[in-house]
Structure formats: structure tokens, C-alpha cells
Design a protein around this motif. Structure first.
Motif, PDB file in Angstrom:
ATOM      1  N   LYS A 146       1.107  -1.577   0.101  1.00  0.00           N
ATOM      2  CA  LYS A 146       0.008   0.235  -0.082  1.00  0.00           C
ATOM      3  C   LYS A 146       0.669   1.068   0.168  1.00  0.00           C
ATOM      4  O   LYS A 146       1.810   1.605   0.264  1.00  0.00           O
ATOM      5  CB  LYS A 146      -1.239   0.051   1.031  1.00  0.00           C
ATOM      6  CG  LYS A 146      -0.140  -0.252   2.704  1.00  0.00           C
ATOM      7  CD  LYS A 146      -1.166  -0.006   4.109  1.00  0.00           C
ATOM      8  CE  LYS A 146      -0.288  -0.652   5.180  1.00  0.00           C
ATOM      9  NZ  LYS A 146       0.435  -1.639   5.227  1.00  0.00           N
ATOM     10  N   THR A 147       0.209   2.368  -0.358  1.00  0.00           N
ATOM     11  CA  THR A 147       0.797   3.071   0.118  1.00  0.00           C
ATOM     12  C   THR A 147       0.579   4.096   1.165  1.00  0.00           C
ATOM     13  O   THR A 147       1.741   4.766   1.924  1.00  0.00           O
ATOM     14  CB  THR A 147       0.373   4.935  -1.524  1.00  0.00           C
ATOM     15  OG1 THR A 147       0.588   3.987  -2.146  1.00  0.00           O
ATOM     16  CG2 THR A 147       1.656   5.828  -0.960  1.00  0.00           C
ATOM     17  N   SER A 148       0.193   3.389   1.654  1.00  0.00           N
ATOM     18  CA  SER A 148      -0.363   4.735   3.207  1.00  0.00           C
ATOM     19  C   SER A 148      -1.349   3.844   3.766  1.00  0.00           C
ATOM     20  O   SER A 148      -2.722   2.893   2.883  1.00  0.00           O
ATOM     21  CB  SER A 148      -0.784   6.090   3.113  1.00  0.00           C
ATOM     22  OG  SER A 148      -1.640   6.461   2.742  1.00  0.00           O
ATOM     23  N   GLY A 149      -1.583   3.767   5.091  1.00  0.00           N
ATOM     24  CA  GLY A 149      -2.713   3.176   5.453  1.00  0.00           C
ATOM     25  C   GLY A 149      -2.469   2.058   6.093  1.00  0.00           C
ATOM     26  O   GLY A 149      -0.908   1.398   6.430  1.00  0.00           O
ATOM     27  N   GLN A 150      -3.570   1.228   6.804  1.00  0.00           N
ATOM     28  CA  GLN A 150      -3.217   0.075   7.872  1.00  0.00           C
ATOM     29  C   GLN A 150      -4.080  -1.065   6.647  1.00  0.00           C
ATOM     30  O   GLN A 150      -5.574  -0.745   6.569  1.00  0.00           O
ATOM     31  CB  GLN A 150      -3.430   0.042   8.888  1.00  0.00           C
ATOM     32  CG  GLN A 150      -2.722   0.318   9.883  1.00  0.00           C
ATOM     33  CD  GLN A 150      -2.987   0.656  11.531  1.00  0.00           C
ATOM     34  OE1 GLN A 150      -3.869   1.209  11.483  1.00  0.00           O
ATOM     35  NE2 GLN A 150      -2.098  -0.177  12.589  1.00  0.00           N
ATOM     36  N   VAL A 151      -3.698  -2.294   6.432  1.00  0.00           N
ATOM     37  CA  VAL A 151      -3.888  -3.537   6.446  1.00  0.00           C
ATOM     38  C   VAL A 151      -3.975  -4.960   7.138  1.00  0.00           C
ATOM     39  O   VAL A 151      -2.185  -4.999   7.686  1.00  0.00           O
ATOM     40  CB  VAL A 151      -3.572  -3.843   4.638  1.00  0.00           C
ATOM     41  CG1 VAL A 151      -4.702  -4.994   4.332  1.00  0.00           C
ATOM     42  CG2 VAL A 151      -3.930  -3.138   3.365  1.00  0.00           C
ATOM     43  N   LEU A 152      -4.829  -4.833   8.503  1.00  0.00           N
ATOM     44  CA  LEU A 152      -4.320  -6.130   9.266  1.00  0.00           C
ATOM     45  C   LEU A 152      -5.179  -7.249   9.114  1.00  0.00           C
ATOM     46  O   LEU A 152      -6.362  -7.026   8.410  1.00  0.00           O
ATOM     47  CB  LEU A 152      -5.421  -5.981  10.717  1.00  0.00           C
ATOM     48  CG  LEU A 152      -4.907  -3.799  11.188  1.00  0.00           C
ATOM     49  CD1 LEU A 152      -5.475  -3.628  12.322  1.00  0.00           C
ATOM     50  CD2 LEU A 152      -3.086  -4.204  11.429  1.00  0.00           C
ATOM     51  N   VAL A 153      -4.880  -8.390   9.137  1.00  0.00           N
ATOM     52  CA  VAL A 153      -5.857  -9.708   8.510  1.00  0.00           C
ATOM     53  C   VAL A 153      -5.397 -10.742  10.281  1.00  0.00           C
ATOM     54  O   VAL A 153      -4.157 -10.507  10.812  1.00  0.00           O
ATOM     55  CB  VAL A 153      -4.909 -10.719   7.829  1.00  0.00           C
ATOM     56  CG1 VAL A 153      -5.379 -11.767   7.549  1.00  0.00           C
ATOM     57  CG2 VAL A 153      -4.718 -10.079   6.002  1.00  0.00           C
ATOM     58  N   ASN A 154      -6.311 -10.721  11.116  1.00  0.00           N
ATOM     59  CA  ASN A 154      -6.086 -10.814  12.154  1.00  0.00           C
ATOM     60  C   ASN A 154      -5.455 -10.375  13.063  1.00  0.00           C
ATOM     61  O   ASN A 154      -4.523 -11.450  13.835  1.00  0.00           O
ATOM     62  CB  ASN A 154      -5.948 -12.551  11.808  1.00  0.00           C
ATOM     63  CG  ASN A 154      -6.491 -13.832  10.811  1.00  0.00           C
ATOM     64  OD1 ASN A 154      -7.958 -13.293  10.757  1.00  0.00           O
ATOM     65  ND2 ASN A 154      -5.496 -14.465  10.111  1.00  0.00           N
ATOM     66  N   GLY A 155      -5.664  -9.562  12.791  1.00  0.00           N
ATOM     67  CA  GLY A 155      -5.281  -8.374  14.383  1.00  0.00           C
ATOM     68  C   GLY A 155      -3.168  -7.635  13.734  1.00  0.00           C
ATOM     69  O   GLY A 155      -3.419  -7.174  14.234  1.00  0.00           O
ATOM     70  N   HIS A 156      -3.034  -8.265  12.385  1.00  0.00           N
ATOM     71  CA  HIS A 156      -1.509  -8.429  12.286  1.00  0.00           C
ATOM     72  C   HIS A 156      -1.519  -7.426  10.837  1.00  0.00           C
ATOM     73  O   HIS A 156      -2.190  -7.242   9.740  1.00  0.00           O
ATOM     74  CB  HIS A 156      -0.634  -9.915  12.038  1.00  0.00           C
ATOM     75  CG  HIS A 156      -0.894 -10.682  14.130  1.00  0.00           C
ATOM     76  ND1 HIS A 156       0.062  -9.997  14.431  1.00  0.00           N
ATOM     77  CD2 HIS A 156      -1.282 -10.986  13.472  1.00  0.00           C
ATOM     78  CE1 HIS A 156      -0.024 -10.650  15.693  1.00  0.00           C
ATOM     79  NE2 HIS A 156      -1.078 -11.756  14.840  1.00  0.00           N
ATOM     80  N   GLU A 157      -0.778  -6.723  10.808  1.00  0.00           N
ATOM     81  CA  GLU A 157      -0.580  -5.911   9.573  1.00  0.00           C
ATOM     82  C   GLU A 157       0.910  -6.919   8.693  1.00  0.00           C
ATOM     83  O   GLU A 157       0.458  -7.709   8.720  1.00  0.00           O
ATOM     84  CB  GLU A 157       0.757  -4.922  10.048  1.00  0.00           C
ATOM     85  CG  GLU A 157       0.789  -3.548   8.789  1.00  0.00           C
ATOM     86  CD  GLU A 157      -0.037  -2.852   8.787  1.00  0.00           C
ATOM     87  OE1 GLU A 157      -0.632  -2.657   7.024  1.00  0.00           O
ATOM     88  OE2 GLU A 157      -0.615  -2.328   9.680  1.00  0.00           O
ATOM     89  N   VAL A 158      -0.490  -6.531   7.319  1.00  0.00           N
ATOM     90  CA  VAL A 158      -0.210  -7.739   6.742  1.00  0.00           C
ATOM     91  C   VAL A 158       1.660  -6.488   5.673  1.00  0.00           C
ATOM     92  O   VAL A 158       1.036  -5.516   5.168  1.00  0.00           O
ATOM     93  CB  VAL A 158      -1.443  -7.941   4.998  1.00  0.00           C
ATOM     94  CG1 VAL A 158      -1.014  -7.531   3.333  1.00  0.00           C
ATOM     95  CG2 VAL A 158      -2.449  -8.242   5.329  1.00  0.00           C
ATOM     96  N   ALA A 159       2.951  -7.752   5.562  1.00  0.00           N
ATOM     97  CA  ALA A 159       3.625  -6.916   4.869  1.00  0.00           C
ATOM     98  C   ALA A 159       4.140  -7.580   4.018  1.00  0.00           C
ATOM     99  O   ALA A 159       4.613  -7.409   2.649  1.00  0.00           O
ATOM    100  CB  ALA A 159       4.864  -7.279   5.469  1.00  0.00           C
ATOM    101  N   ALA A 160       3.253  -9.340   3.605  1.00  0.00           N
ATOM    102  CA  ALA A 160       3.922 -10.192   2.343  1.00  0.00           C
ATOM    103  C   ALA A 160       2.933 -10.926   2.821  1.00  0.00           C
ATOM    104  O   ALA A 160       2.038 -11.591   3.158  1.00  0.00           O
ATOM    105  CB  ALA A 160       5.241 -10.632   2.997  1.00  0.00           C
ATOM    106  N   PRO A 161       2.710 -11.665   1.513  1.00  0.00           N
ATOM    107  CA  PRO A 161       2.098 -13.354   1.250  1.00  0.00           C
ATOM    108  C   PRO A 161       2.098 -13.998   2.554  1.00  0.00           C
ATOM    109  O   PRO A 161       3.414 -14.149   3.095  1.00  0.00           O
ATOM    110  CB  PRO A 161       1.881 -13.606  -0.415  1.00  0.00           C
ATOM    111  CG  PRO A 161       3.230 -12.822  -1.412  1.00  0.00           C
ATOM    112  CD  PRO A 161       3.498 -11.286   0.343  1.00  0.00           C
ATOM    113  N   GLY A 162       1.136 -14.507   3.071  1.00  0.00           N
ATOM    114  CA  GLY A 162       0.721 -15.434   4.100  1.00  0.00           C
ATOM    115  C   GLY A 162       0.339 -17.307   4.093  1.00  0.00           C
ATOM    116  O   GLY A 162      -0.742 -16.874   3.094  1.00  0.00           O
TER     117      GLY A 162
END
Length: 262
Positions: A68-84
């Protein structure tokens, strides 16, 4: 932490155009602008909008394929930084996503093999996944022997075999004929009800959105797209495309798209 939950907070995305001496740097508009959304565990959530409005871009950000350019993307309470492994992805083009030199069984087994699961560990998982999508009788076939719908089932089985919390599907039935598409829609609903996974599904087809979704997030046109309306669909499954409820929902959704195409 809420398992299978997704939360988007003020998400922005822009692409920087390449620059040169002859093409000086210029400010590009946002593709996505100020996206805010909460998706509950086990929800079947549709992203609906015109082609090019950023639906797939947002899906790829949630999947971890794009930053992302800015903001937050949370999956299961954790910030997304890479595929999982918690997010399984099914693409529109199955031919590009599955390996033509591997059998159906080997394709579905591939992710587990890369995670160093032993053959003894892989076998029951793969067999269960193939049975879930109705491919247990086709395990030894190669992709060239499969129909388009069967290839998409291979993708879904491969994702399910990794036991993700969330299934992410980017217009997975867009290239299928109408009859196969409806069959695959029904199959996906059955799989979702059986597994209780959270599903994100991108489409520009209003009929498909109405038939599948519990909630439908509608994107504004590009550029700088936003989610300007999220509709809760409160009538139960199985659904009938000819029912009064479905007709009313399709009419409501159509009202958000002026004449000129989606």
C-alpha cells in the motif's frame, strides 16, 4: 485477535510512473483513496465495481502481493507485509496459475511439498481437498485433460490444502461459460459453508455479486476509487436468481452504476 478478520484503515495506493529526461516526474492520481472496511470472520464479501476501478489492486494488497502507499491493512490483527499461508489466492486465469507438467494431485500437493510436509502428511490433506471440490476421481489427470471449471477447482483445492483462514478470489469465473459459471458459483457456496472460511471475491458482474455475497462493497469509478457503499444481503442460501429478493437486489445494485457500462 479475531481469527479470519480483516480491517482496512485509510488505505491509499498510487503507482509511480517511470521517469526519464524526456518524461519528467509527475504526480500520479491515487488508484485507491481512503479505503476503510471491516470484514467479519467467516463472511462472504464481494468487491463490486467497474473494470479498472482498483478492486483487484486492493485484493492484491490484502494478499500481500502489492504494498500500500499508506494506511493499515490488518489480517487477524496483524499488519500485512507479505503473502502468507493464512491467505489463499485463486486467480482468474487458471492456465497461468497451475503447472501443466504436474497432475491434478501434484498441483494440489505442491504448496505442502514446498513447506516440507512429508508424503505421508500430504496424502490425506490433498485427498480431502480434492474430494471437497469434486476432483477426487481426476487426481491423475493433467491440466490439458481438464475443462475450465475443473482447472479452477484445482486452484481452489490447492488453496484449501494449505488451510488458509481466508480465501481470496479475483474474478475466478470470468472466463467460464454461463452454465459452468453457475455450477462453480454453487460449488463455491457449498465449500464456503462447509469450511466456514472468510471469502473475498472480486467481480464486475452484478448478477454474480447478488447471487454469492453476504456483503457487497461497491467501488466508485477510477481514478482515486473508494468504497462508497457496503450492502448487507439478508436473504438466505440457497438462492434463486429468479426470486423477488434477488431481482430487488439486482435492481438496487444497478442503480449505483449509471448507463455507460460497469
Amino acid at each position: 485477535m479475531i481469527k479470519n478478520s480483516i480491517e482496512l484503515k485509510h488505505v491509499f495506493k498510487k503507482y509511480q510512473a517511470p521517469t526519464s529526461f524526456f518524461a519528467p516526474k509527475k504526480e500520479n492520481p491515487f488508484v485507491l483513496q481512503d479505503i476503510n472496511l471491516k470484514i467479519a470472520p467467516g463472511e462472504f464479501h464481494i468487491f463490486l465495481g467497474r473494470s479498472g476501478c482498483g478492486k483487484s489492486t486492493l485484493l492484491n494488497i490484502i494478499a500481500g502481493f502489492l504494498p500500500k502507499t499508506s494506511g493499515q491493512v490488518l489480517v487477524n490483527g496483524h499488519e500485512v507485509a507479505a503473502p502468507g499461508r493464512d491467505r489463499g489466492v485463486v486467480f482468474q486465469n487458471a492456465d497461468a496459475a497451475i503447472f501443466p507438467w504436474l497432475t491434478v494431485y501434484e498441483n494440489v500437493s505442491y504448496g505442502l511439498k514446498m513447506q516440507h510436509f512429508s508424503e505421508k502428511e500430504r496424502t490425506p490433506i490433498v485427498n480431502q481437498s480434492l474430494k471437497l471440490v469434486g476432483l477426487d476421481q481426476h487426481a491423475n489427470k493433467y491440466p490439458y485433460e481438464l475443462s475450465g471449471g475443473m482447472k479452477q477447482r484445482v486452484q481452489i483445492a490447492r488453496s484449501i490444502s494449505n488451510d488458509p483462514d481466508i480465501l481470496i478470489l479475483d474474478e475466478p469465473f470470468g472466463a467460464l461459460d454461463a452454465q459452468t459459471r453457475r455450477i462453480m458459483q454453487d460449488e463455491l457456496i457449498r465449500i464456503w459453508q462447509k469450511t466456514k472460511k472468510t471469502i473475498l471475491f472480486v467481480t464486475h458482474d452484478i448478477q454474480e455479486a447478488a447471487y454469492l455475497g453476504q456483503k457487497i462493497s461497491i467501488f466508485s469509478p477510477a481514478p482515486a476509487s473508494n468504497i462508497y457503499k457496503t450492502i448487507t444481503v439478508d436473504y438466505p442460501y440457497p438462492r434463486n436468481v429468479f426470486s423477488k429478493d434477488n431481482e430487488q437486489l439486482v435492481t438496487e445494485l444497478n442503480n449505483y452504476f449509471p448507463i455507460g457500462g460497469r
